[in-house]
Write a protein that holds these residues in place. Structure first.
Motif, mmCIF file in Angstrom:
data_model
loop_
_atom_site.group_PDB
_atom_site.id
_atom_site.type_symbol
_atom_site.label_atom_id
_atom_site.label_comp_id
_atom_site.label_asym_id
_atom_site.label_seq_id
_atom_site.Cartn_x
_atom_site.Cartn_y
_atom_site.Cartn_z
ATOM 1 N N VAL A 75 0.835 -1.201 0.000
ATOM 2 C CA VAL A 75 0.000 0.000 0.000
ATOM 3 C C VAL A 75 0.876 1.261 0.000
ATOM 4 O O VAL A 75 0.504 2.287 -0.577
ATOM 5 C CB VAL A 75 -0.984 -0.004 1.193
ATOM 6 N N PHE A 76 2.039 1.184 0.627
ATOM 7 C CA PHE A 76 2.957 2.324 0.623
ATOM 8 C C PHE A 76 3.510 2.567 -0.775
ATOM 9 O O PHE A 76 3.599 3.715 -1.242
ATOM 10 C CB PHE A 76 4.098 2.081 1.606
ATOM 11 N N GLY A 79 0.127 3.208 -3.195
ATOM 12 C CA GLY A 79 -0.841 4.235 -2.841
ATOM 13 C C GLY A 79 -2.168 3.618 -2.429
ATOM 14 O O GLY A 79 -2.386 2.414 -2.556
ATOM 15 N N PRO A 80 -3.107 4.438 -1.944
ATOM 16 C CA PRO A 80 -4.385 3.908 -1.454
ATOM 17 C C PRO A 80 -5.359 3.614 -2.591
ATOM 18 O O PRO A 80 -5.278 4.196 -3.668
ATOM 19 C CB PRO A 80 -4.912 5.051 -0.578
ATOM 20 N N TYR A 90 -5.384 -1.883 2.068
ATOM 21 C CA TYR A 90 -5.099 -1.043 0.896
ATOM 22 C C TYR A 90 -6.034 0.166 0.796
ATOM 23 O O TYR A 90 -6.048 0.859 -0.217
ATOM 24 C CB TYR A 90 -5.136 -1.843 -0.421
ATOM 25 N N LYS A 92 -7.587 4.001 2.158
ATOM 26 C CA LYS A 92 -6.947 5.271 2.522
ATOM 27 C C LYS A 92 -6.504 5.241 3.982
ATOM 28 O O LYS A 92 -5.426 5.751 4.331
ATOM 29 C CB LYS A 92 -7.929 6.423 2.299
ATOM 30 N N TYR A 95 -3.383 3.179 4.199
ATOM 31 C CA TYR A 95 -2.277 3.951 3.624
ATOM 32 C C TYR A 95 -1.780 5.020 4.600
ATOM 33 O O TYR A 95 -0.566 5.156 4.816
ATOM 34 C CB TYR A 95 -2.746 4.599 2.327
ATOM 35 N N CYS A 99 1.926 5.309 6.233
ATOM 36 C CA CYS A 99 2.737 6.515 6.025
ATOM 37 C C CYS A 99 3.245 7.078 7.350
ATOM 38 O O CYS A 99 4.364 7.601 7.422
ATOM 39 C CB CYS A 99 1.926 7.578 5.281
#
Length: 282
Positions: A75-76, A79-80, A90, A92, A95, A99
């Protein structure tokens, strides 16, 4: 708000990434192809802990040790997915959580390519995790349910690989072991070596390119490493070229291969007329 239509010029200016499955028998030299990529812009995702073949690799490396850790990396890196709920992997929320752990995702801007070696090992990590989940146990008896574990394994693997496939603007190379077997009719078959059948069956449809690294004879009969890139090849190796720019055989160099996919001329498409008057694409 107008309809968000992309015209041809806008699409042509987008940064396009190539998603590729790289297959090959054990020992043929799949991992060493890391050296054919740019050191500064390639991230090596080392799952095999077998980087002896590339111990002089001067680029960056990450080493996921568990399935949960790989999902965090996925996921990093990718992205989401805005279509998922906050309680789903996976999403938001997932993510944002990752982060906070790994830092600013802009640190990934330097990378053009993620080289993931290998999804054969990744499948084992995933299956080990799946065997401990509720779906892997019978609701009636509480005993292990192998079918449930394999069903969850297929879902998890496809979800992770599909998420990375949507990493827009990044090349993603999924390395996997190719195994050979003989069927009941003494025919040689080639298949991806991985736990379960779902991933091996669906992965070729997810990616743009399927390339087999094989040792094939040259004009003088000497064996040399070669990329097999088209479905219709004389050896029956798994291959697929969605770009339409590759020959059946290409030099075993990923950097050159990606450059040809981006800048080469499309191969002509031939049609043959069948007896009933319709055209059939070759």
């Amino acid at each position: 708000m107008s309809l968000p239509i992309l015209n041809a010029e806008q699409r042509s200016q987008e940064r396009k990434g190539i998603k590729c499955v790289l297959l090959g028998n054990s020992g043929v030299g799949k991992t060493t192809l890391l050296h054919s990529l740019n050191t500064d812009s390639t991230l090596f995702v080392d799952l095999e802990a077998g980087d002896l073949a590339v111990q002089d690799w001067q680029g960056d490396t990450i080493r996921p040790a568990t399935w949960s850790e790989f999902r965090n990396f996925a996921v990093f890196l990718g992205g989401p997915n805005p279509a998922l709920r906050d309680d789903q992997v996976y999403s938001k929320a997932h993510y944002d959580s990752v982060c906070r752990k790994y830092g600013d995702p802009k640190t990934l801007d330097k990378y053009d390519t993620y080289f993931i070696d290998s999804i054969t090992v990744l499948g084992r990590l995933c299956f080990q995790w799946c065997k401990g989940q509720p779906q892997a146990f019978s609701e009636k008896t509480g005993k292990p349910d192998t079918r449930g574990a394999y069903g969850l394994h297929g879902q998890e693997m496809i979800a992770a690989l599909t998420h990375l496939q949507h990493a827009r603007g990044k090349n993603v190379v999924f390395v996997a072991i190719l195994e050979e077997r003989v069927d009941d009719f003494n025919r040689k078959l080639h298949q991806l070596q991985i736990e379960g059948s779902k991933t091996g069956l669906e992965l070729p449809g997810i990616v743009d390119q399927v390339v087999t690294l094989a040792s094939l004879p040259d004009e003088e009969g000497n064996l040399r490493r070669t990329f097999v890139c088209q479905t219709l090849n004389p050896y029956g190796y798994p291959a697929k070229d969605r770009s339409g720019r590759l020959d059946v055989f290409e030099p075993p160099h990923l950097g050159q291969l990606f450059n040809k996919i981006h800048t080469g001329s499309r191969q002509p498409v031939h049609f043959e007329t069948q007896s009933h008057g319709t055209e059939k694409q070759q």
